[in-house]
Design a protein around this motif. Structure first.
Motif, PDB file in Angstrom:
ATOM      1  N   ARG A   1      26.735  -5.651  -4.613  1.00  0.00           N
ATOM      2  CA  ARG A   1      26.755  -4.173  -4.143  1.00  0.00           C
ATOM      3  C   ARG A   1      25.312  -3.841  -4.685  1.00  0.00           C
ATOM      4  O   ARG A   1      24.716  -3.262  -4.145  1.00  0.00           O
ATOM      5  N   GLN A   2      25.048  -4.541  -5.830  1.00  0.00           N
ATOM      6  CA  GLN A   2      23.589  -4.105  -6.350  1.00  0.00           C
ATOM      7  C   GLN A   2      22.422  -4.555  -5.550  1.00  0.00           C
ATOM      8  O   GLN A   2      21.831  -3.592  -5.274  1.00  0.00           O
TER       9      GLN A   2
ATOM     10  N   ILE B   1      22.020  -2.273  -2.567  1.00  0.00           N
ATOM     11  CA  ILE B   1      21.635  -0.943  -3.073  1.00  0.00           C
ATOM     12  C   ILE B   1      20.172  -1.237  -3.107  1.00  0.00           C
ATOM     13  O   ILE B   1      19.268  -0.534  -2.579  1.00  0.00           O
TER      14      ILE B   1
ATOM     15  N   LEU C   1      17.208   0.242  -0.648  1.00  0.00           N
ATOM     16  CA  LEU C   1      16.146   1.239  -1.262  1.00  0.00           C
ATOM     17  C   LEU C   1      14.731   0.704  -0.782  1.00  0.00           C
ATOM     18  O   LEU C   1      13.810   1.390  -0.165  1.00  0.00           O
TER      19      LEU C   1
ATOM     20  N   LEU D   1      11.838   2.595   1.766  1.00  0.00           N
ATOM     21  CA  LEU D   1      10.448   2.403   1.468  1.00  0.00           C
ATOM     22  C   LEU D   1       9.451   1.899   2.543  1.00  0.00           C
ATOM     23  O   LEU D   1       8.628   2.757   3.166  1.00  0.00           O
TER      24      LEU D   1
ATOM     25  N   THR E   1       9.115   4.396   5.743  1.00  0.00           N
ATOM     26  CA  THR E   1       8.061   5.564   5.611  1.00  0.00           C
ATOM     27  C   THR E   1       7.004   4.934   5.922  1.00  0.00           C
ATOM     28  O   THR E   1       6.554   3.908   5.867  1.00  0.00           O
ATOM     29  N   GLY E   2       6.195   6.032   6.578  1.00  0.00           N
ATOM     30  CA  GLY E   2       4.700   5.263   6.958  1.00  0.00           C
ATOM     31  C   GLY E   2       3.773   5.867   6.028  1.00  0.00           C
ATOM     32  O   GLY E   2       4.312   6.419   5.068  1.00  0.00           O
ATOM     33  N   CYS E   3       2.426   5.933   6.273  1.00  0.00           N
ATOM     34  CA  CYS E   3       1.663   6.663   5.520  1.00  0.00           C
ATOM     35  C   CYS E   3       1.369   8.001   6.403  1.00  0.00           C
ATOM     36  O   CYS E   3       0.410   7.947   7.186  1.00  0.00           O
ATOM     37  N   TRP E   4       2.032   8.968   5.779  1.00  0.00           N
ATOM     38  CA  TRP E   4       1.766  10.272   6.730  1.00  0.00           C
ATOM     39  C   TRP E   4       0.430  10.919   6.613  1.00  0.00           C
ATOM     40  O   TRP E   4      -0.186  11.114   5.500  1.00  0.00           O
ATOM     41  N   GLY E   5      -0.115  11.007   7.875  1.00  0.00           N
ATOM     42  CA  GLY E   5      -1.357  11.948   7.782  1.00  0.00           C
ATOM     43  C   GLY E   5      -2.548  11.159   7.228  1.00  0.00           C
ATOM     44  O   GLY E   5      -3.453  11.425   6.720  1.00  0.00           O
ATOM     45  N   ASN E   6      -2.198   9.730   7.233  1.00  0.00           N
ATOM     46  CA  ASN E   6      -3.457   8.687   6.561  1.00  0.00           C
ATOM     47  C   ASN E   6      -4.535   8.672   7.608  1.00  0.00           C
ATOM     48  O   ASN E   6      -4.331   8.250   8.626  1.00  0.00           O
TER      49      ASN E   6
END
Lengths: 397, 561
Positions: free
Chosen positions: A6-7, A10, A14, A18, A21-26
């Motif tokens: 389970r660990q 998780i 996580l 990460l 996600t992109g690099c927003w407005g990069n």
């Protein structure tokens, strides 16, 4: 080993979050070009635009304004298409004609690989010709609303074409930055008006009062300050201009003199020059019935820095008193001249009389606020100068 | 009317965001709570299980052994005792047994471990006096009968002597360096302590150098370390309590505190946590630190380790508690606040204005060490509007040839610096500086020339690396290095906004953290104005007349009157 699994699950999820996600407005800095100056002219297509239009790059537009974008750093790619021989290595000017400022700026994305960044716009130059035709608030609406363009951006006028002001023959110079530096020389010369940035201008335009903008003149090699343009608050259009001489008088009235020169001739026709050390102006307004009158009290301390009349000793107290009177007369003449010009020729108040009146007679102001310029035209202005020559510099002779 | 109301309802996306905002923190909170309780449960399970087990073991195992060995008590006959001990000693090749005669009459034996005993003591004080039986050389005093009292009072000129009835205890003690003396006709075994071991001279600590201040550092010997503390000033109320840690390999641990200053609840808590330690071997004080700290998940150290006696004394005088472990020069101080990690004993030795400026500088360097690369990344990739225009031009020109986004660029350099630093610790001393030059200068320069990174980044990385060394505590430096990488990723995601968010995250974590009941960022939060005298600024000593309020000391005044 169930909790172990389970660990890891998780932890993995996580990590996945990460990586999702992109690099927003990069946008990397080197993938952009920086807009440092903006020139506004009466519409006239540049040669590149003509060529582009001929080969098919057309979009529906009314041709009202030609914008000159000054961008840094200059891209080598553009060298061939540049016809402007005066451009140096550091910057390049591109022109676009159209009717919407925003559309014209976005149009640049169609012409250049690297998008323009508006944060560093230092100066906006508007040609007098354009300001006569189109209201200034219409021209500045976009720059005032845009989030990227800083409110500290300075607005200037040009006698000739704005695109001519935004060039420099010296390599290594960026004309926009040079212009900002020029306007900041106010402390050394009192024929430069305090600069008007977008924040100030926004307030002035919305209050509907008339104002002046620093004017620039350009020669082939150089750009210099050249008086000021007067924009009438009611019409928001240019009504006329003040000469350098009159700008100087105006800054005495406004109390914005921080140093600089006052020159006149003595009885013998010789040049005498006064260096301003400090200056203070007080404007008092009086209301008698319907009549408004102003009293401008100028108090200044300075030194006699030059007198070409070599026979006169500058240590001579009488001579100094004599010279003081000459300067006072000169200053009063200057101020009266410019007041007459404001009142009688252009029928506007650009000397800040309205502000003083508003503070001193708020009730009366509320009545006259709507049409202050004409109220000012009907007023009386009296100038008093108190000039003291404190010393004659390091040399007594 | 209805339409007006409906207009003000947020759309589904906003609702979703709001729900996420509500749920995510709760989820994270539960996750961490779950992890914490898991850890604690595991610890306490062992703890409680072992507490029973161990106490039993302590009491039961010995009789058990005794039953087996059939001779735990010292037996009546000397030969039996010796035989028993010899049998035990055969397992240890380094236990030596020296048999001799006391005054030519009674047989006796010395037991010691090679290398641990004090050779001069045994040779000159023990053997000589015993063989001569206290009399002058050549005139053995026959009148003195060999009894325990006579041995202690007349014959043996040694200060540290104890006796025991337990034979198994004898073996255990020999292994720590004492010398056992078995004499025919004496019912007890005498233990002569005089363990020399091999101890190092007192040197200036390598990890905490100072320009001004005592040049002493702790050594690996516990007795010397306590002596160093004692030597710092006569103080009766400096209490030192001895504990044994490690279930299989036992080590001494001393809890030191000033009795009439330190909060007794704090001392109890420390002792409680030390007693809960259950590990077969505690190698270094780092073990203790990790076993007694409040939050194992935090990046921040909640226990300070130091090699400097003056720092320990300073902490004790503030009402803190020090833990000294045998075999390591690193002494632990609890509780710790964040500001302590950025303070140096020198702050108090220098006059207050330079000390204050240095402190400010250290806080600033801590900030630099964490955030410089992050700020660089956000400036280059997101917030170009914040750079002065002239600088933008130069940066663009210098980055024209760099193919990577700034995060990759910064990671390349930061990681290579970390590698250099890690390698630098292990490099042999003669090569160290040379490799530093090769690594730092040549790689940096070559990387710029090769167009992998921009020259600005070299400055950024250099400033960061130097700043992280300006922090007095090495462990804090490591913490800040890890935080720096996290900050870089945050900056790469959201620019300056991300950096600010990260800063807030760190702040909120630190604000929640506690070290032995003392909030980690006090006196900042909870705000205690009086403690600010010794926080970012160091006020003149004449003004600092109270101990930190956060320590809740028994005696808060530093003055007599």
């Amino acid at each position: 080993m169930y909790p172990m699994k389970r660990q890891t699950l998780i932890a993995l999820s996580l990590l996945l979050m990460l990586s999702l996600t992109g690099c927003w407005g990069n946008k990397e800095i080197e993938e952009q070009t920086i807009l440092v100056g903006l020139g506004m002219d009466v519409a006239q297509r540049s040669s590149e635009e003509e060529q582009l239009a001929e080969s098919g790059s057309i979009y529906p537009r009314k041709e009202l304004v030609t914008l000159t974008f000054q961008i840094i750093p200059f891209q080598k790619r553009q060298v061939s298409s540049k016809s402007d021989k005066s451009s140096s290595d550091l910057y390049s000017n591109i022109q676009e004609t159209g009717d919407s400022i925003f559309q014209m700026i976005r149009q640049m994305a169609n012409r250049r690989s690297k998008p323009m960044m508006g944060h560093h716009v230092k100066v906006i130059v508007i040609s007098e010709e354009l300001a006569r035709k189109i209201e200034i608030d219409k021209l500045l609406k976009f720059v005032l609303r845009d989030n990227a363009i800083r409110p500290s951006c300075i607005v200037l006028m040009s006698k000739g074409k704005a695109s001519q002001v935004l060039v420099s023959n010296n390599s290594g110079e960026i004309p926009s930055l040079e212009l900002v530096g020029l306007v900041e020389n106010q402390g050394k010369s009192n024929n430069i008006l305090p600069s008007k940035n977008l924040t100030k201008l926004d307030g002035i335009i919305n209050s509907g009062s008339s104002f002046t903008l620093q004017n620039l003149a350009s020669s082939v090699d150089e750009v210099a300050v050249a008086g000021a343009s007067i924009i009438k608050g009611k019409t928001r259009k240019l009504v006329g201009s003040l000469s350098e001489w009159e700008v100087q008088a105006l800054s005495w009235i406004q109390g914005s003199v921080k140093g600089g020169v006052l020159k006149t001739i003595d009885q013998g026709g010789q040049t005498i020059t006064y260096e301003v050390i400090s200056e203070k102006t007080k404007i008092k307004s009086k209301v008698e019935g319907d009549k408004i009158s102003f009293e401008v009290n100028v108090k200044t301390i300075g030194r006699l820095i030059e007198n070409w009349d070599t026979r006169e000793s500058s240590e001579n107290e009488e001579y100094i008193r004599e010279v003081e009177k000459l300067f006072v007369r000169q200053l009063e003449d200057m101020m009266n001249d410019v007041i007459r010009k404001m009142r009688d020729t252009y029928h506007v108040d650009v000397g800040g009389f309205g502000d003083h009146f508003r503070i001193q007679h708020p009730k009366m102001w509320r009545k006259l606020e709507k049409d202050w310029d004409s109220a000012f035209t009907r007023s009386e202005v009296k100038c008093n100068v108190n000039l003291i020559i404190e010393d004659t510099g390091s040399s007594a002779k | 009317m209805w339409k007006v109301i409906v207009d003000h309802f947020p759309g589904w996306d906003v609702v979703l965001q709001a729900v996420m905002l509500l749920i995510l923190p709760i989820i994270f909170n539960y996750l961490f709570q779950w992890a914490h309780t898991n850890l604690r449960r595991r610890n306490s399970l062992k703890d409680s299980g072992n507490a029973g087990d161990k106490s039993n073991a302590a009491e039961n195992s010995s009789p058990h052994e005794q039953g087996q060995a059939d001779g735990q008590q010292v037996m009546e006959r000397y030969e039996d005792n010796l035989a028993w001990l010899k049998e035990r000693a055969t397992k240890h090749c380094d236990i030596h047994i020296r048999e001799f005669m006391v005054g030519g009459e009674n047989r006796a034996a010395l037991l010691y471990v090679d290398g641990l005993y004090d050779k001069t003591l045994v040779d000159t004080q023990v053997l000589e006096s015993l063989m001569n039986k206290g009399g002058e050389e050549g005139h053995p005093d026959d009148d003195i009968p060999v009894t325990k009292e006579n041995l202690l009072n007349l014959i043996l000129p040694i200060s540290q002597v104890s006796d025991t009835h337990q034979l198994h205890q004898v073996v255990e003690d020999i292994l720590t360096g004492t010398v056992a003396l078995l004499v025919e006709g004496v019912e007890e075994v005498l233990m002569l302590s005089g363990s020399a071991g091999n101890s190092r001279a007192i040197e200036e600590p390598v990890s905490e150098g100072l320009l001004r201040g005592p040049r002493t550092g702790f050594t690996e010997t516990l007795s010397e370390n306590t002596a160093l503390l004692r030597r710092h000033g006569r103080n009766e109320s400096l209490r030192m309590t001895k504990f044994k840690v490690g279930s299989r390999v036992k080590k001494d641990l001393i809890v030191a505190y000033v009795e009439d200053i330190a909060n007794s609840e704090l001392v109890d808590e420390v002792i409680h946590r030390i007693e809960a330690i259950d590990l077969d071997y505690v190698a270094e004080s780092g073990y203790v630190e990790q076993l007694i700290e409040d939050n194992s998940f935090s990046l921040f150290q909640q226990v300070q380790s130091t090699e400097r006696p003056d720092r320990v004394i300073g902490a004790l005088m503030e009402g803190r508690v020090a833990l000294l472990l045998d075999g390591t020069p690193f002494v632990l101080i609890v509780p710790v606040t964040f500001s302590m990690l950025l303070q140096s004993p020198e702050d108090y030795y220098e006059r207050w204005i330079p000390a204050t400026l240095l402190r400010l500088l250290r806080f600033f360097t801590a900030f630099l060490a964490v955030f410089t690369p992050a700020i660089y990344i956000s400036f280059i990739s997101y917030n170009q509007g914040l750079i002065p225009t002239e600088l933008v031009v130069t940066i663009i020109e210098s980055r024209q040839s760099v193919p990577f986004p700034s995060i990759i660029e910064a990671l390349i350099m930061e990681i290579s610096i970390e590698i250099l630093r890690e390698a630098g610790i292990r490099l042999p001393k003669p090569i160290g500086p040379a490799m530093g030059i090769v690594g730092g200068l040549i790689i940096g320069d070559a990387a710029v020339n090769a167009g992998i990174i921009s020259p600005f980044l070299v400055i950024v990385v250099a400033v960061t690396a130097i700043s992280s060394f300006a922090i007095p505590s090495y462990s804090t430096g490591i913490t800040l290095r890890i935080l720096r990488f996290l900050a870089m990723f945050c900056a790469a995601f959201l620019g300056l906004y991300g950096t600010v968010l990260f800063f807030i995250l760190v702040c909120s974590h630190v604000a929640r953290l506690k070290s032995f009941g003392v909030p980690y960022v006090s006196p900042m939060s909870p705000f205690r104005w009086n403690d600010w005298k010794d926080f970012i600024v160091r006020m003149p000593l004449k003004v600092m007349n109270r101990r930190p309020i956060m320590m809740k000391t028994k005696d808060s005044s530093r003055r007599d009157k």
